[in-house]
Design a protein around this motif. Structure first.
Motif, PDB file in Angstrom:
ATOM      1  N   TRP A 198     -30.523   3.661 -13.330  1.00 54.61           N
ATOM      2  CA  TRP A 198     -31.425   4.004 -14.432  1.00 54.61           C
ATOM      3  C   TRP A 198     -32.915   3.967 -14.097  1.00 54.61           C
ATOM      4  N   PHE A 199     -33.282   3.268 -13.039  1.00 51.92           N
ATOM      5  CA  PHE A 199     -34.710   3.113 -12.737  1.00 51.92           C
ATOM      6  C   PHE A 199     -35.313   4.440 -12.279  1.00 51.92           C
ATOM      7  N   THR A 249     -43.686   0.742 -13.167  1.00 52.88           N
ATOM      8  CA  THR A 249     -43.603   0.820 -11.708  1.00 52.88           C
ATOM      9  C   THR A 249     -42.511  -0.117 -11.204  1.00 52.88           C
ATOM     10  N   ASP A 250     -42.163   0.034  -9.948  1.00 49.44           N
ATOM     11  CA  ASP A 250     -41.174  -0.859  -9.347  1.00 49.44           C
ATOM     12  C   ASP A 250     -41.658  -2.306  -9.392  1.00 49.44           C
ATOM     13  N   GLN A 251     -42.948  -2.527  -9.190  1.00 51.38           N
ATOM     14  CA  GLN A 251     -43.484  -3.881  -9.223  1.00 51.38           C
ATOM     15  C   GLN A 251     -43.435  -4.467 -10.637  1.00 51.38           C
ATOM     16  N   GLU A 252     -43.731  -3.645 -11.634  1.00 52.18           N
ATOM     17  CA  GLU A 252     -43.662  -4.124 -13.022  1.00 52.18           C
ATOM     18  C   GLU A 252     -42.226  -4.481 -13.404  1.00 52.18           C
ATOM     19  N   LYS A 299     -38.059  -1.431  -4.722  1.00 58.69           N
ATOM     20  CA  LYS A 299     -38.841  -0.514  -3.893  1.00 58.69           C
ATOM     21  C   LYS A 299     -37.908   0.362  -3.062  1.00 58.69           C
ATOM     22  N   SER A 300     -36.801  -0.198  -2.603  1.00 59.78           N
ATOM     23  CA  SER A 300     -35.855   0.600  -1.811  1.00 59.78           C
ATOM     24  C   SER A 300     -35.216   1.676  -2.678  1.00 59.78           C
ATOM     25  N   ILE A 301     -35.056   1.384  -3.967  1.00 58.70           N
ATOM     26  CA  ILE A 301     -34.534   2.404  -4.872  1.00 58.70           C
ATOM     27  C   ILE A 301     -35.592   3.496  -5.053  1.00 58.70           C
ATOM     28  N   LYS A 302     -36.851   3.087  -5.080  1.00 65.32           N
ATOM     29  CA  LYS A 302     -37.939   4.058  -5.218  1.00 65.32           C
ATOM     30  C   LYS A 302     -38.057   4.928  -3.967  1.00 65.32           C
TER      31      LYS A 302
END
Length: 189
Positions: free
Chosen positions: A161-162, A169-172, A87-90
């Motif tokens: 890469w994300f 999604t970040d959660q997936e 999530k922090s990357i998002k």
């Protein structure tokens, strides 16, 4: 003004790199003078240090909140930590990129302030793994030190890469990571 300068610097460092970004680039990006820069920062390295401290301190605070949730299992807390990193990357991709990629540009004196915080983050994961072993959630023969490094390697390298707007999604992605961490990739497990 300091916040605006920091945010613009993060974007410039992400795009051009710390070494390739001049103080002149920073001040021109927001239309101020070098004097304004030096009012808030003693040097470009001090600005980089502030960026690093803000990023790792926020992660440590979020991690502590996860640890304090007594009703969650160790497995659930581990998922929350991996998810938090993704999530922090998002939400802070530029800061994450600068944190991981530009640490090499900090002096030993500045690194001496960052590395213990980074180690604390990893040590908390290792402690969580040990607690999980003690309560029977994780195998008793795990090398908690190596596993904690592996978990961070998997999650932290994702900044390369994300794509938060991509297929997963970040959660997936966090769930996929956790499945791999907890169950491996061997068939029949």
């Amino acid at each position: 003004m300091k916040e605006k300068m920091t945010e613009n610097s993060i974007r410039l460092f992400e795009k051009k790199g710390f070494s390739e970004t001049s103080i002149q680039d920073i001040v021109e990006s927001i239309g101020v003078t070098k004097g304004t820069f030096y009012y808030y920062f003693t040097s470009k390295e001090q600005l980089l240090m502030d960026i690093h401290l803000a990023y790792i301190d926020e992660l440590l605070n979020e991690q502590e909140k996860i640890i304090q949730i007594l009703e969650k299992s160790c497995k659930d807390k581990l998922f929350e930590m991996v998810y938090m990193l993704l999530k922090s990357i998002k939400t802070k991709k530029s800061s994450a990129t600068v944190f991981f990629r530009e640490m090499k540009n900090l002096s030993e004196e500045k690194l001496a302030q960052i590395l213990p915080k980074r180690d604390e983050f990893r040590n908390r994961i290792e402690q969580l793994l040990k607690e999980g072993i003690e309560c029977g959630e994780f195998r008793s023969n795990l090398d908690t030190s190596i596993i904690s490094f592996a978990i961070l390697g998997v999650a932290n390298w994702s900044y390369h890469w994300f794509d938060p707007d991509g297929e997963k999604t970040d959660q997936e992605v966090a769930r996929i990571f956790m499945e791999m961490i907890l169950q491996g990739i061997e068939a029949g497990r």
